[in-house]
Design a protein around this motif. Sequence first.
Motif, PDB file in Angstrom:
ATOM      1  N   MET A 240       0.858  -1.183   0.000  1.00 24.92           N
ATOM      2  CA  MET A 240       0.000   0.000   0.000  1.00 24.92           C
ATOM      3  C   MET A 240       0.892   1.231   0.000  1.00 24.92           C
ATOM      4  O   MET A 240       1.774   1.366   0.839  1.00 24.92           O
ATOM      5  CB  MET A 240      -0.938   0.050   1.204  1.00 24.92           C
ATOM      6  CG  MET A 240      -1.755   1.346   1.265  1.00 24.92           C
ATOM      7  SD  MET A 240      -2.925   1.429   2.646  1.00 24.92           S
ATOM      8  CE  MET A 240      -4.253   0.411   1.981  1.00 24.92           C
ATOM      9  N   THR A 242       0.642   5.288   0.265  1.00 21.73           N
ATOM     10  CA  THR A 242      -0.148   6.486   0.553  1.00 21.73           C
ATOM     11  C   THR A 242       0.734   7.682   0.244  1.00 21.73           C
ATOM     12  O   THR A 242       1.744   7.902   0.920  1.00 21.73           O
ATOM     13  CB  THR A 242      -0.605   6.525   2.015  1.00 21.73           C
ATOM     14  OG1 THR A 242      -1.259   5.294   2.343  1.00 21.73           O
ATOM     15  CG2 THR A 242      -1.581   7.674   2.242  1.00 21.73           C
ATOM     16  N   TYR A 244       1.180  11.839  -0.447  1.00 24.91           N
ATOM     17  CA  TYR A 244       0.616  13.142  -0.113  1.00 24.91           C
ATOM     18  C   TYR A 244       1.286  14.184  -0.997  1.00 24.91           C
ATOM     19  O   TYR A 244       2.520  14.279  -1.033  1.00 24.91           O
ATOM     20  CB  TYR A 244       0.872  13.477   1.355  1.00 24.91           C
ATOM     21  CG  TYR A 244       0.415  12.399   2.316  1.00 24.91           C
ATOM     22  CD1 TYR A 244      -0.903  12.335   2.745  1.00 24.91           C
ATOM     23  CD2 TYR A 244       1.309  11.440   2.770  1.00 24.91           C
ATOM     24  CE1 TYR A 244      -1.323  11.340   3.628  1.00 24.91           C
ATOM     25  CE2 TYR A 244       0.910  10.442   3.646  1.00 24.91           C
ATOM     26  CZ  TYR A 244      -0.411  10.394   4.069  1.00 24.91           C
ATOM     27  OH  TYR A 244      -0.814   9.405   4.933  1.00 24.91           O
ATOM     28  N   PHE A 278     -11.883   3.458  -0.905  1.00 21.57           N
ATOM     29  CA  PHE A 278     -10.430   3.339  -0.958  1.00 21.57           C
ATOM     30  C   PHE A 278     -10.022   1.876  -0.904  1.00 21.57           C
ATOM     31  O   PHE A 278     -10.638   1.078  -0.199  1.00 21.57           O
ATOM     32  CB  PHE A 278      -9.799   4.125   0.202  1.00 21.57           C
ATOM     33  CG  PHE A 278     -10.228   5.557   0.225  1.00 21.57           C
ATOM     34  CD1 PHE A 278      -9.649   6.481  -0.625  1.00 21.57           C
ATOM     35  CD2 PHE A 278     -11.256   5.973   1.054  1.00 21.57           C
ATOM     36  CE1 PHE A 278     -10.072   7.809  -0.634  1.00 21.57           C
ATOM     37  CE2 PHE A 278     -11.691   7.291   1.065  1.00 21.57           C
ATOM     38  CZ  PHE A 278     -11.097   8.214   0.213  1.00 21.57           C
ATOM     39  N   SER A 280      -7.833  -1.713  -0.368  1.00 21.49           N
ATOM     40  CA  SER A 280      -6.973  -2.359   0.607  1.00 21.49           C
ATOM     41  C   SER A 280      -6.172  -3.452  -0.096  1.00 21.49           C
ATOM     42  O   SER A 280      -6.543  -3.902  -1.181  1.00 21.49           O
ATOM     43  CB  SER A 280      -7.791  -2.952   1.758  1.00 21.49           C
ATOM     44  OG  SER A 280      -8.571  -4.049   1.304  1.00 21.49           O
ATOM     45  N   THR A 304      -4.498  13.196  -1.302  1.00 21.17           N
ATOM     46  CA  THR A 304      -4.019  11.924  -0.795  1.00 21.17           C
ATOM     47  C   THR A 304      -4.323  10.856  -1.841  1.00 21.17           C
ATOM     48  O   THR A 304      -5.464  10.744  -2.308  1.00 21.17           O
ATOM     49  CB  THR A 304      -4.698  11.556   0.537  1.00 21.17           C
ATOM     50  OG1 THR A 304      -4.423  12.577   1.496  1.00 21.17           O
ATOM     51  CG2 THR A 304      -4.183  10.227   1.065  1.00 21.17           C
ATOM     52  N   ILE A 306      -4.046   6.747  -2.640  1.00 17.43           N
ATOM     53  CA  ILE A 306      -3.838   5.402  -2.107  1.00 17.43           C
ATOM     54  C   ILE A 306      -3.750   4.446  -3.284  1.00 17.43           C
ATOM     55  O   ILE A 306      -4.657   4.364  -4.114  1.00 17.43           O
ATOM     56  CB  ILE A 306      -4.964   4.973  -1.148  1.00 17.43           C
ATOM     57  CG1 ILE A 306      -5.014   5.883   0.078  1.00 17.43           C
ATOM     58  CG2 ILE A 306      -4.752   3.529  -0.686  1.00 17.43           C
ATOM     59  CD1 ILE A 306      -5.941   7.044  -0.058  1.00 17.43           C
ATOM     60  N   SER A 307      -2.637   3.719  -3.361  1.00 17.93           N
ATOM     61  CA  SER A 307      -2.394   2.789  -4.471  1.00 17.93           C
ATOM     62  C   SER A 307      -1.982   1.448  -3.886  1.00 17.93           C
ATOM     63  O   SER A 307      -1.069   1.384  -3.055  1.00 17.93           O
ATOM     64  CB  SER A 307      -1.279   3.344  -5.366  1.00 17.93           C
ATOM     65  OG  SER A 307      -0.919   2.432  -6.381  1.00 17.93           O
ATOM     66  N   VAL A 308      -2.661   0.362  -4.306  1.00 19.63           N
ATOM     67  CA  VAL A 308      -2.344  -0.962  -3.764  1.00 19.63           C
ATOM     68  C   VAL A 308      -2.091  -1.959  -4.901  1.00 19.63           C
ATOM     69  O   VAL A 308      -2.740  -1.921  -5.943  1.00 19.63           O
ATOM     70  CB  VAL A 308      -3.467  -1.500  -2.843  1.00 19.63           C
ATOM     71  CG1 VAL A 308      -3.661  -0.595  -1.642  1.00 19.63           C
ATOM     72  CG2 VAL A 308      -4.768  -1.696  -3.593  1.00 19.63           C
TER      73      VAL A 308
END
Length: 343
Positions: A240, A242, A244, A278, A280, A304, A306-308
């Motif tokens: 994951m 995150t 910014y 978002f 997981s 923000t 979020i890339s998984v």
Amino acid sequence: MNVSIIGTTGYGGAELLRILHRHPEFKIQSIHSSKKDFPIWKEYPHLFEIIDDNLQNINSSKIAEQSDIVFLATPSGISGQLAAEFENKNISVIDLSGDLRLPAVTYKKWYKHEPVNESLSSKAVYGLSEWYKEEIKASRLIANPGCYPTATLLGLAPVVKEKVISPSSIIIDAKSGVSGAGRSLARNTSFSEANENFRVYKVNEHQHTPEIEKQLSRWNNDISPITFTTHLLPITRGIMITAYVQLSEDLNTSQLLELYQETYRENQFIRIRPENTFPSVKEVAGSNYCDIGLHVDPRTGRLTIISVIDNLMKGAAGQAVQNANIICGFEETTGLDFIPMYP
């Protein structure tokens, strides 16, 4: 098409076996390791009566005669030497290590190994599949991206290319499962140390930092050095990211989601989540997907991201096979259409 794998006893090599065994266009011609002359199932018992091939010694000339593509799933410091052996032979090389991703001076500083000859590394195309398809298609030497850079770059690319963020504002909080460290014994990845724990490591000195910066600068020359911090999760698979970033324009979440959806519209492995949802890591486990979620904080003007991904799939073997598909002119999803494992 015949393919060979060198470094089959590592986790990346095992994932290549899992993918290529069911691939409709690629046939596993041979598997190789420094360990040799015993069946692969003795290293990985889950392959018993599925793949019984013996591990063979590494003979580059013989491999090039028998196969169209060779995957190098060996550690950094070794893959580059092997890639050099295949130079000028009639075979495509996809290297899963970091040996071909960086200029020699940068590589030596961050990886602490002797770099490959600059004439070889300069021929390698960076295999970030969604962004460099035409270059990959025209090349015989692919530097497969690292796992952290894959998740990071796919998440940041649209706003970096559109220049809608402050180029000095990028902060990346990165977390990976323990399989990212490979199979070698280490105290930090042992069960007693990793289980029920959460650890930061390689603070401001992770070797993937210059790889990320190099690609971001390709898209925007004004990008400054980034802050990149890595953590070890008490899980086996998954990454994951995150990130910014400070927006330089007055944009909201909905507008940025439209940008991402349009950017990745024709890329089946990139899934942009709807507003206020978002991803997981479990939602991409065992698959070649990268899931991305976004949110703009109107109070701070920061975005923000979020890339998984699954570090062993999209972060390694999955993307390597995706690149092989591109080289051969197959649909990118061929042999990679796994639904993520859940739970």
